[in-house]
Design a protein around this motif. Sequence first.
Motif, PDB file in Angstrom:
ATOM      1  N   ALA A 348      35.837 -60.577 -17.978  1.00  0.00           N
ATOM      2  CA  ALA A 348      35.050 -60.622 -16.749  1.00  0.00           C
ATOM      3  C   ALA A 348      34.080 -61.789 -16.861  1.00  0.00           C
ATOM      4  N   VAL A 349      33.893 -62.516 -15.762  1.00  0.00           N
ATOM      5  CA  VAL A 349      32.999 -63.680 -15.748  1.00  0.00           C
ATOM      6  C   VAL A 349      31.946 -63.452 -14.668  1.00  0.00           C
ATOM      7  N   PRO A 350      30.866 -62.764 -14.989  1.00  0.00           N
ATOM      8  CA  PRO A 350      29.838 -62.511 -13.973  1.00  0.00           C
ATOM      9  C   PRO A 350      29.100 -63.781 -13.595  1.00  0.00           C
ATOM     10  N   MET A 351      28.685 -63.888 -12.351  1.00  0.00           N
ATOM     11  CA  MET A 351      27.789 -64.969 -11.966  1.00  0.00           C
ATOM     12  C   MET A 351      26.382 -64.594 -12.412  1.00  0.00           C
ATOM     13  N   PRO A 352      25.470 -65.564 -12.535  1.00  0.00           N
ATOM     14  CA  PRO A 352      24.116 -65.233 -12.989  1.00  0.00           C
ATOM     15  C   PRO A 352      23.483 -64.137 -12.141  1.00  0.00           C
ATOM     16  N   GLY A 353      23.029 -63.092 -12.815  1.00  0.00           N
ATOM     17  CA  GLY A 353      22.413 -61.962 -12.150  1.00  0.00           C
ATOM     18  C   GLY A 353      23.363 -60.825 -11.857  1.00  0.00           C
ATOM     19  N   GLN A 354      24.670 -61.027 -12.041  1.00  0.00           N
ATOM     20  CA  GLN A 354      25.651 -60.002 -11.681  1.00  0.00           C
ATOM     21  C   GLN A 354      25.775 -58.946 -12.775  1.00  0.00           C
ATOM     22  N   ARG A 355      25.861 -57.705 -12.341  1.00  0.00           N
ATOM     23  CA  ARG A 355      26.039 -56.576 -13.246  1.00  0.00           C
ATOM     24  C   ARG A 355      27.496 -56.132 -13.211  1.00  0.00           C
ATOM     25  N   ILE A 356      28.082 -55.998 -14.392  1.00  0.00           N
ATOM     26  CA  ILE A 356      29.457 -55.554 -14.525  1.00  0.00           C
ATOM     27  C   ILE A 356      29.461 -54.167 -15.151  1.00  0.00           C
ATOM     28  N   ASP A 357      30.023 -53.196 -14.446  1.00  0.00           N
ATOM     29  CA  ASP A 357      30.215 -51.853 -14.996  1.00  0.00           C
ATOM     30  C   ASP A 357      31.578 -51.839 -15.666  1.00  0.00           C
ATOM     31  N   VAL A 358      31.568 -51.808 -17.000  1.00  0.00           N
ATOM     32  CA  VAL A 358      32.804 -51.963 -17.758  1.00  0.00           C
ATOM     33  C   VAL A 358      33.735 -50.780 -17.581  1.00  0.00           C
ATOM     34  N   SER A 359      33.198 -49.638 -17.178  1.00  0.00           N
ATOM     35  CA  SER A 359      34.033 -48.445 -17.017  1.00  0.00           C
ATOM     36  C   SER A 359      34.852 -48.476 -15.735  1.00  0.00           C
ATOM     37  N   ARG A 360      34.622 -49.473 -14.882  1.00  0.00           N
ATOM     38  CA  ARG A 360      35.345 -49.583 -13.619  1.00  0.00           C
ATOM     39  C   ARG A 360      36.225 -50.829 -13.626  1.00  0.00           C
ATOM     40  N   PRO A 361      37.298 -50.831 -12.844  1.00  0.00           N
ATOM     41  CA  PRO A 361      38.153 -52.024 -12.775  1.00  0.00           C
ATOM     42  C   PRO A 361      37.354 -53.237 -12.304  1.00  0.00           C
ATOM     43  N   VAL A 362      37.569 -54.376 -12.968  1.00  0.00           N
ATOM     44  CA  VAL A 362      36.832 -55.595 -12.643  1.00  0.00           C
ATOM     45  C   VAL A 362      37.830 -56.706 -12.356  1.00  0.00           C
ATOM     46  N   SER A 363      37.679 -57.368 -11.226  1.00  0.00           N
ATOM     47  CA  SER A 363      38.511 -58.529 -10.899  1.00  0.00           C
ATOM     48  C   SER A 363      37.686 -59.795 -11.107  1.00  0.00           C
ATOM     49  N   VAL A 364      38.343 -60.851 -11.560  1.00  0.00           N
ATOM     50  CA  VAL A 364      37.655 -62.107 -11.813  1.00  0.00           C
ATOM     51  C   VAL A 364      37.592 -62.911 -10.518  1.00  0.00           C
ATOM     52  N   ASP A 365      36.386 -63.066  -9.981  1.00  0.00           N
ATOM     53  CA  ASP A 365      36.155 -63.865  -8.777  1.00  0.00           C
ATOM     54  C   ASP A 365      35.746 -65.275  -9.228  1.00  0.00           C
ATOM     55  N   PRO A 366      36.522 -66.314  -8.901  1.00  0.00           N
ATOM     56  CA  PRO A 366      36.214 -67.670  -9.383  1.00  0.00           C
ATOM     57  C   PRO A 366      35.019 -68.302  -8.689  1.00  0.00           C
ATOM     58  N   TRP A 367      33.872 -67.682  -8.826  1.00  0.00           N
ATOM     59  CA  TRP A 367      32.659 -68.142  -8.144  1.00  0.00           C
ATOM     60  C   TRP A 367      32.231 -69.541  -8.597  1.00  0.00           C
ATOM     61  N   TRP A 368      32.571 -69.908  -9.840  1.00  0.00           N
ATOM     62  CA  TRP A 368      32.137 -71.184 -10.412  1.00  0.00           C
ATOM     63  C   TRP A 368      32.792 -72.375  -9.709  1.00  0.00           C
ATOM     64  N   LEU A 369      33.912 -72.137  -9.011  1.00  0.00           N
ATOM     65  CA  LEU A 369      34.583 -73.232  -8.331  1.00  0.00           C
ATOM     66  C   LEU A 369      33.705 -73.789  -7.211  1.00  0.00           C
ATOM     67  N   ALA A 370      32.898 -72.948  -6.596  1.00  0.00           N
ATOM     68  CA  ALA A 370      32.022 -73.396  -5.515  1.00  0.00           C
ATOM     69  C   ALA A 370      30.952 -74.352  -6.008  1.00  0.00           C
ATOM     70  N   ALA A 371      30.567 -74.191  -7.285  1.00  0.00           N
ATOM     71  CA  ALA A 371      29.540 -75.062  -7.866  1.00  0.00           C
ATOM     72  C   ALA A 371      30.125 -76.339  -8.430  1.00  0.00           C
ATOM     73  N   GLY A 372      31.427 -76.366  -8.638  1.00  0.00           N
ATOM     74  CA  GLY A 372      32.084 -77.568  -9.120  1.00  0.00           C
ATOM     75  C   GLY A 372      32.060 -77.742 -10.608  1.00  0.00           C
TER      76      GLY A 372
END
Length: 372
Positions: A348-372
């Motif tokens: 999982a690749v959280p964006m700064p400030g994002q909370r990931i609950d590991v017990s739940r399914p997590v999809s990787v959102d390519p948020w970093w592409l918007a920043a370049g």
Amino acid sequence: MNIRSAVSAALAGAGTLWVVRAVNGLPGALGASSSDIRPYAAGSPRYRDGRFHNTDPASVLGPEAVGGFAKDILTRGSKGRPRADVPLAPYLAPVDAAELAVTWFGHSSALVEIDGYRILCDPVWSERVSPSPTIGPARMHPVPVELKSLPPLDAVVISHDHYDHLDRSTVERLAALQPAARFVVPLGVGAHLRRWRIAESRIVDLDWDQHVEVDGLRITCTEARHFSGRGLQRDLTLWSSWVFTGPTRRVFFGGDSGYTPRFAGVGEAYGPFDLTLLPVGAYDKRWPDIHMNPEEAVRTHLDLGGVDRRDSMLVPVHWGTFDLAFHAWSEPITRLLPAARESEVTTAVPMPGQRIDVSRPVSVDPWWLAAG
């Protein structure tokens, strides 16, 4: 006074003011002296000839360090910085800590929730990672949340005393805002905290394979392959990774380290792990011993026990906030994800400030592409 003299005087005054600002608070930010540190370090088997040593020898700069280094500095430009603003996630903290969750605040700063406890790792909230307020690597994105908005913490854990992991201002503010939290640090690092007037009763200094119990949570200091230093002297204090063991869950926090097969021993002794937080950035062929690259982070996850725990998760840290190397800003993640897929490692690749609950399914959102 003629115009030329007036301009020269003004420039000289501005230069003096800049120097004053640059060194403001410098002695205090450096932390403890070698004589302050030595009593806490001297009893460790890793402490010899006045300094700490890695089990596997590590060079800060490899044999290729000289060639092309100056050229890279002069031609790096903005390669290591995002082209657009880094997106920040709205900070959401439940009243009660979860069974297993992590919030990434940028670089190596992360809040781990494990079996109802909260541990804040390597908190750095300052604008620069430097002893100076005006010189040194600056943030590439704002802090996602103010320190005063953090929930009650059980412990603050520090991996080593480099400025991008141990920040005086952040530590002092946390000590005031979180009166119940203990500061758990590798041997010698506590001397810096004592210099900054953190109460002795709140500081726990540990060597590798030593632990402290915080109610029902065990915090264990474990091996890393790195170095330390806040001034001209190096390796006066120890560096470490950390293991958090609750009644049902286990977490590994890598701090800052080069790859070492010693992590397999950590996995055998304390794993397997439900979650690993591993450094993936600031790598370079000239310092391969002290900073692992993304592929080595995947290998470390597997060494720690991920082979037998396909449900375990790797979350990358030590990237995205400070420009500390020569690679592109998002390269750590564009290299990490294919390596993780190839090895069947859940990431999982959280964006700064994002909370990931590991017990739940997590999809990787390519948020970093918007920043370049």
